[in-house]
Scaffold this motif. Structure first.
Motif, PDB file in Angstrom:
ATOM      1  N   TYR A   1     -11.355 127.608  -1.918  1.00 54.60           N
ATOM      2  CA  TYR A   1     -11.345 127.249  -3.338  1.00 54.60           C
ATOM      3  C   TYR A   1     -10.831 125.827  -3.537  1.00 54.60           C
ATOM      4  CZ  TYR A   1     -11.269 127.718  -8.358  1.00 54.60           C
ATOM      5  OH  TYR A   1     -11.525 127.542  -9.696  1.00 54.60           O
ATOM      6  N   THR A   2      -9.875 125.407  -2.740  1.00 63.21           N
ATOM      7  CA  THR A   2      -9.385 124.025  -2.800  1.00 63.21           C
ATOM      8  C   THR A   2     -10.517 123.056  -2.480  1.00 63.21           C
ATOM      9  OG1 THR A   2      -7.143 124.678  -2.220  1.00 63.21           O
ATOM     10  CG2 THR A   2      -7.743 122.382  -1.804  1.00 63.21           C
ATOM     11  N   THR A   3     -11.306 123.368  -1.466  1.00 63.47           N
ATOM     12  CA  THR A   3     -12.468 122.531  -1.117  1.00 63.47           C
ATOM     13  C   THR A   3     -13.464 122.513  -2.273  1.00 63.47           C
ATOM     14  OG1 THR A   3     -12.173 123.037   1.217  1.00 63.47           O
ATOM     15  CG2 THR A   3     -14.349 122.232   0.553  1.00 63.47           C
ATOM     16  N   HIS A   4     -13.677 123.656  -2.902  1.00 59.66           N
ATOM     17  CA  HIS A   4     -14.559 123.757  -4.075  1.00 59.66           C
ATOM     18  C   HIS A   4     -14.052 122.829  -5.192  1.00 59.66           C
ATOM     19  CE1 HIS A   4     -16.885 125.596  -7.336  1.00 59.66           C
ATOM     20  NE2 HIS A   4     -15.736 125.785  -7.982  1.00 59.66           N
ATOM     21  N   LEU A   5     -12.766 122.858  -5.453  1.00 57.45           N
ATOM     22  CA  LEU A   5     -12.191 121.988  -6.490  1.00 57.45           C
ATOM     23  C   LEU A   5     -12.349 120.515  -6.132  1.00 57.45           C
ATOM     24  CD1 LEU A   5      -8.879 123.862  -7.411  1.00 57.45           C
ATOM     25  CD2 LEU A   5     -10.991 123.734  -8.759  1.00 57.45           C
ATOM     26  N   GLU A   6     -12.140 120.186  -4.867  1.00 50.19           N
ATOM     27  CA  GLU A   6     -12.285 118.790  -4.426  1.00 50.19           C
ATOM     28  C   GLU A   6     -13.712 118.300  -4.625  1.00 50.19           C
ATOM     29  OE1 GLU A   6     -10.761 119.100  -0.437  1.00 50.19           O
ATOM     30  OE2 GLU A   6      -8.676 118.869  -1.134  1.00 50.19           O
ATOM     31  N   ARG A   7     -14.707 119.181  -4.420  1.00 45.42           N
ATOM     32  CA  ARG A   7     -16.107 118.796  -4.665  1.00 45.42           C
ATOM     33  C   ARG A   7     -16.341 118.480  -6.136  1.00 45.42           C
ATOM     34  NH1 ARG A   7     -17.670 123.228  -0.989  1.00 45.42           N
ATOM     35  NH2 ARG A   7     -18.083 124.440  -2.852  1.00 45.42           N
ATOM     36  N   LEU A   8     -15.511 119.057  -7.009  1.00 36.90           N
ATOM     37  CA  LEU A   8     -15.598 118.790  -8.454  1.00 36.90           C
ATOM     38  C   LEU A   8     -14.700 117.625  -8.864  1.00 36.90           C
ATOM     39  CD1 LEU A   8     -15.388 122.491  -9.698  1.00 36.90           C
ATOM     40  CD2 LEU A   8     -17.453 121.080  -9.486  1.00 36.90           C
ATOM     41  N   ASN A   9     -14.133 116.937  -7.862  1.00 31.55           N
ATOM     42  CA  ASN A   9     -13.186 115.840  -8.086  1.00 31.55           C
ATOM     43  C   ASN A   9     -11.923 116.304  -8.800  1.00 31.55           C
ATOM     44  OD1 ASN A   9     -14.684 113.758  -6.804  1.00 31.55           O
ATOM     45  ND2 ASN A   9     -16.041 113.714  -8.596  1.00 31.55           N
ATOM     46  N   HIS A  10     -11.505 117.521  -8.493  1.00 28.16           N
ATOM     47  CA  HIS A  10     -10.250 118.055  -9.004  1.00 28.16           C
ATOM     48  C   HIS A  10      -9.229 118.036  -7.876  1.00 28.16           C
ATOM     49  CE1 HIS A  10     -11.621 120.344 -12.801  1.00 28.16           C
ATOM     50  NE2 HIS A  10     -12.487 119.392 -12.537  1.00 28.16           N
ATOM     51  N   THR A  11      -7.968 117.944  -8.242  1.00 30.13           N
ATOM     52  CA  THR A  11      -6.889 117.928  -7.268  1.00 30.13           C
ATOM     53  C   THR A  11      -6.136 119.249  -7.345  1.00 30.13           C
ATOM     54  OG1 THR A  11      -6.655 115.552  -7.603  1.00 30.13           O
ATOM     55  CG2 THR A  11      -4.834 116.673  -6.508  1.00 30.13           C
ATOM     56  N   ALA A  12      -5.997 119.906  -6.203  1.00 31.51           N
ATOM     57  CA  ALA A  12      -5.266 121.166  -6.128  1.00 31.51           C
ATOM     58  C   ALA A  12      -3.900 120.916  -5.512  1.00 31.51           C
ATOM     59  CB  ALA A  12      -6.040 122.180  -5.297  1.00 31.51           C
ATOM     60  N   LYS A  13      -2.896 121.484  -6.133  1.00 30.09           N
ATOM     61  CA  LYS A  13      -1.519 121.368  -5.655  1.00 30.09           C
ATOM     62  C   LYS A  13      -0.853 122.725  -5.739  1.00 30.09           C
ATOM     63  CE  LYS A  13      -0.935 116.609  -6.509  1.00 30.09           C
ATOM     64  NZ  LYS A  13      -0.484 115.706  -5.564  1.00 30.09           N
ATOM     65  N   ARG A  14       0.404 122.759  -5.368  1.00 32.56           N
ATOM     66  CA  ARG A  14       1.251 123.947  -5.528  1.00 32.56           C
ATOM     67  C   ARG A  14       2.484 123.526  -6.305  1.00 32.56           C
ATOM     68  NH1 ARG A  14       2.292 127.121  -0.039  1.00 32.56           N
ATOM     69  NH2 ARG A  14       2.489 128.810  -1.523  1.00 32.56           N
ATOM     70  N   TRP A  15       3.125 124.480  -6.929  1.00 29.92           N
ATOM     71  CA  TRP A  15       4.404 124.228  -7.573  1.00 29.92           C
ATOM     72  C   TRP A  15       5.482 124.963  -6.798  1.00 29.92           C
ATOM     73  CZ3 TRP A  15       5.172 120.689 -11.195  1.00 29.92           C
ATOM     74  CH2 TRP A  15       4.095 120.307 -12.008  1.00 29.92           C
ATOM     75  N   LYS A  16       6.606 124.293  -6.620  1.00 29.52           N
ATOM     76  CA  LYS A  16       7.816 124.907  -6.083  1.00 29.52           C
ATOM     77  C   LYS A  16       8.743 125.086  -7.278  1.00 29.52           C
ATOM     78  CE  LYS A  16      11.661 124.004  -2.975  1.00 29.52           C
ATOM     79  NZ  LYS A  16      12.234 123.005  -2.049  1.00 29.52           N
TER      80      LYS A  16
END
Length: 147
Positions: free
Chosen positions: A14-29
């Protein structure tokens, strides 16, 4: 049949999918007051302002657990326009889709490897103002564990 151990691979796809949409995936601590062990979210799509909890199965138990996790995490994030979504390995039964969308939580599921379908709620979840202090969460790269 999907196993809970598939959860990390699904999040990576899903992170790769988001990157293809030029979105940045992160996590929160998130470190809630009085808690020594931080909470780590699965995914946060910065562009969509969407917090996603990934589950390894689409069972009722997994969906209910995911709803609880999303609600718990979201109350510690001070993000205007925050949206919530549950990421599942397969389409859940209609009853569970209704449960999610009635709560304003999107259902995102994998149709084939790296292809995802999204069922948006008619009215997105809206965080209610709370009277508690928020400790600023620290974003990190997806897949990177923080100590």
């Amino acid at each position: 049949m999907h196993r809970a151990s598939d959860h990390t691979q699904q999040s990576t796809r899903y992170t790769t999918h988001l990157e293809r949409l030029n979105h940045t995936a992160k996590r929160w601590k998130i470190v809630p007051p009085g808690v020594s062990r931080p909470l780590l979210t699965d995914l946060y799509d910065e562009q969509a302002k969407e917090l996603l909890e990934a589950k390894g199965t689409a069972t009722r138990e997994a969906v209910r657990m995911g709803i609880g996790q999303l609600l718990d995490y979201s109350r510690h994030l001070d993000i205007e326009g925050l949206q919530l979504a549950l990421l599942l390995p397969a389409r859940p039964p209609e009853d569970l889709i209704e449960l999610l969308t009635d709560l304003g939580i999107a259902c995102v599921y994998e149709t084939t490897p790296s292809n995802f379908e999204r069922i948006a709620p008619p009215t997105p979840w809206i965080r209610q103002p709370q009277n508690f202090s928020v400790f600023p969460p620290q974003p990190s790269a997806v897949g990177q564990m923080q100590s």
